[in-house]
Design an enzyme around this catalytic site. Sequence first.
Site, PDB file in Angstrom:
ATOM      1  N   GLY A 114      39.046  57.022  36.128  1.00 26.25           N
ATOM      2  CA  GLY A 114      38.990  55.597  36.422  1.00 26.25           C
ATOM      3  C   GLY A 114      38.815  55.368  37.907  1.00 26.25           C
ATOM      4  N   GLY A 147      40.875  49.769  41.274  1.00 26.05           N
ATOM      5  CA  GLY A 147      41.763  49.769  42.436  1.00 26.05           C
ATOM      6  C   GLY A 147      42.744  50.921  42.450  1.00 26.05           C
ATOM      7  N   ALA A 148      43.424  51.172  41.325  1.00 27.27           N
ATOM      8  CA  ALA A 148      44.419  52.246  41.271  1.00 27.27           C
ATOM      9  C   ALA A 148      43.768  53.614  41.409  1.00 27.27           C
ATOM     10  CB  ALA A 148      45.208  52.164  39.962  1.00 27.27           C
ATOM     11  N   GLY A 149      42.652  53.818  40.713  1.00 29.08           N
ATOM     12  CA  GLY A 149      41.977  55.112  40.763  1.00 29.08           C
ATOM     13  C   GLY A 149      41.445  55.441  42.140  1.00 29.08           C
ATOM     14  N   HIS A 169      46.966  34.448  29.866  1.00 33.26           N
ATOM     15  CA  HIS A 169      46.830  33.639  31.076  1.00 33.26           C
ATOM     16  C   HIS A 169      46.678  32.184  30.658  1.00 33.26           C
ATOM     17  CE1 HIS A 169      45.458  32.081  34.908  1.00 33.26           C
ATOM     18  NE2 HIS A 169      45.739  33.245  35.462  1.00 33.26           N
ATOM     19  N   ARG A 188      53.867  32.709  33.961  1.00 31.79           N
ATOM     20  CA  ARG A 188      52.707  32.546  33.079  1.00 31.79           C
ATOM     21  C   ARG A 188      53.068  32.398  31.609  1.00 31.79           C
ATOM     22  NH1 ARG A 188      48.350  36.754  35.857  1.00 31.79           N
ATOM     23  NH2 ARG A 188      47.816  35.376  37.602  1.00 31.79           N
ATOM     24  N   SER A 212      49.654  42.239  40.107  1.00 34.27           N
ATOM     25  CA  SER A 212      48.830  43.310  39.524  1.00 34.27           C
ATOM     26  C   SER A 212      48.062  44.073  40.592  1.00 34.27           C
ATOM     27  CB  SER A 212      47.869  42.744  38.480  1.00 34.27           C
ATOM     28  OG  SER A 212      47.063  41.733  39.019  1.00 34.27           O
TER      29      SER A 212
END
Length: 661
Positions: free
Chosen positions: A65, A68-70, A293, A337, A454
């Site tokens: 992946g 962003g995290a990857g 959402h 939310r 997130s």
Amino acid sequence: MSGIMRVPSILAKNAVASMQRAAAVGVQRSYHITHGRQQASAANPDKISKQYPVVDHAYDAIVVGAGGAGLRAAFGLVAEGFRTAVITKLFPTRSHTIAAQGGINAALGNMEEDDWKWHMYDTVKGSDWLGDQDAIHYMTREAPKAVIELENYGMPFSRTQDGKIYQRAFGGQSLKFGKGGQAHRCCAVADRTGHSLLHTLYGQSLSYDCNYFVEYFALDLIFEDGECRGVLALNLEDGTLHRFRAKNTVIATGGYGRAFFSCTSAHTCTGDGTAMVARQGLPSQDLEFVQFHPTGIYGAGCLITEGCRGEGGYLINGNGERFMERYAPVAKDLASRDVVSRSMTIEIMEGRGAGPEKDHVYLQLHHLPPKQLAERLPGISETAMIFAGVDVTREPIPVLPTVHYNMGGVPTNYRGQVITIDKDGKDVIVPGLYAAGEAASSSVHGANRLGANSLLDLVVFGRACAKTIAELNKPGAPAPTLKENAGEASVANLDKLRHANGQITTADLRLKMQKTMQHHAAVFRDGPILQDGVNKMKEIYKQFKDIKVVDRSLIWNSDLVETLELQNLLANAQMTIVSAEARKESRGAHAREDFKVREDEYDFSKPLDGQQKKPMDQHWRKHTLSWVCNDNGDITLDYRNVIDTTLDNEVSTVPPAIRSY
């Protein structure tokens, strides 16, 4: 394996030619179909398959992946000297991180006094006390450093008049442990924060020698002797199989929003990582908690950021009333939310919806100055015009709660290490396997994620994975050995699906799954509807055995890829609805009509001192663990304790209490 069809010779020649091209450009960055300089070798191990070309690779670490995290994990690893392969089924800047709009939370204090401890309190409260407080402690404490790091990478944050990073109000954020009013904690790049973050991280990754394998579909993890030793992937361009060996593998594949009919997720959000982990007999955690959402565009599902309400927008019903003050008297439109989504749904169910069918509500922005809309919400103005035909300076946007985020995922600790439980219910680390981002459940979001936490999750825990791997391993250590037939079962599954000749197409079965999940696991749930959903999903899961794949090729075969993705979605959907039916309470995003109260181990409406703690089987403040047991989609459930302790004494535990806004 004798029934597997032999790959045409032209395909084998193409595979060899592609490897020769890779060798020719070995002095350049390893990228796309380049096989990673001296880490790759041509192979066709008889024990895996005599029919499919196979290429073996050896690395220090693998990241699956490139969102962003990857990306944050990948260049963090390379910075520590680790040879790192990044496997991604689409180009990095097409990852779904790009769709995040509102911002990233950090207690910088640019708009008023702020403290990360207040951020921690809000996150624990937002999680409805299902979040692990050691992980929340870590994330909120690291948040200011993470945002300043992004700024130093060149992320073009919106600015205040005095040049500081602009921070807007966002839902569920407060000052002074909920007693000081609305916090302005959400650092924003207008309403395109995810776009900016992803491009910033990708640009930063290009400064490092990451080996990219773009448009490679990760088929399965490779496990031996209880530890993760690599990944098997399919090159979508030429149909070759690639077996990656490494001591460390990071799962950063995002969520599975596409299990539902109406969602804000890209079509690529198919839960590949959680499904790969499930196929290794490991659990997923808290999948019943699916965030709706509040503001998806009615009829289209496209995201309208919470930042609209943070900038001063508000919701109105079909009668033109601002209704949120009835449900959240203090926070109003900036409540958490799950609270806002339920409030909107109640307005519609009680006949106060908007439109001819009275089946949605409105988000009003046209009272805001046009300059503010142009500067702070330019993307929303454009999206509303394209997908709703609305000029936000003149009329409200029709909106409806839409599936947006998966709070659950692969269970990890705050260091990014994947965990399971032993026979005594104690946490056990899975050697060699890490996870971050929406694919993971660390669990900083618990039963409900706060908006703008997130993107923070991505960068903090992507970096944490890299740091943990660097602490436990040395760069350049020999890659683990594999059995000669490692990956054989995955190849057999690929070949079986490629030649599937049943009665139902992938598109038809996927639609049945999506509509079932949308109807039976919605904003409000109850026992009979959930049980009916469990039964229907089990039948849909079984129908996958009768799938029909029309395209038999191996080159850019989107029919095959979508079938592999559906296989992953079905596993996630099945665990989600079974876990939801089993949880007999309402907590966060899981709201049941037949069990309306939150069931903790203590009576949280009273002081906890002196109360007798209920046994684990008599309350629901616990994490759900779910396993896929077999090809029929049977699910086994178990539970693990929520972690209430913090990392150290610099901050106290937030005790359970009544959750109101």
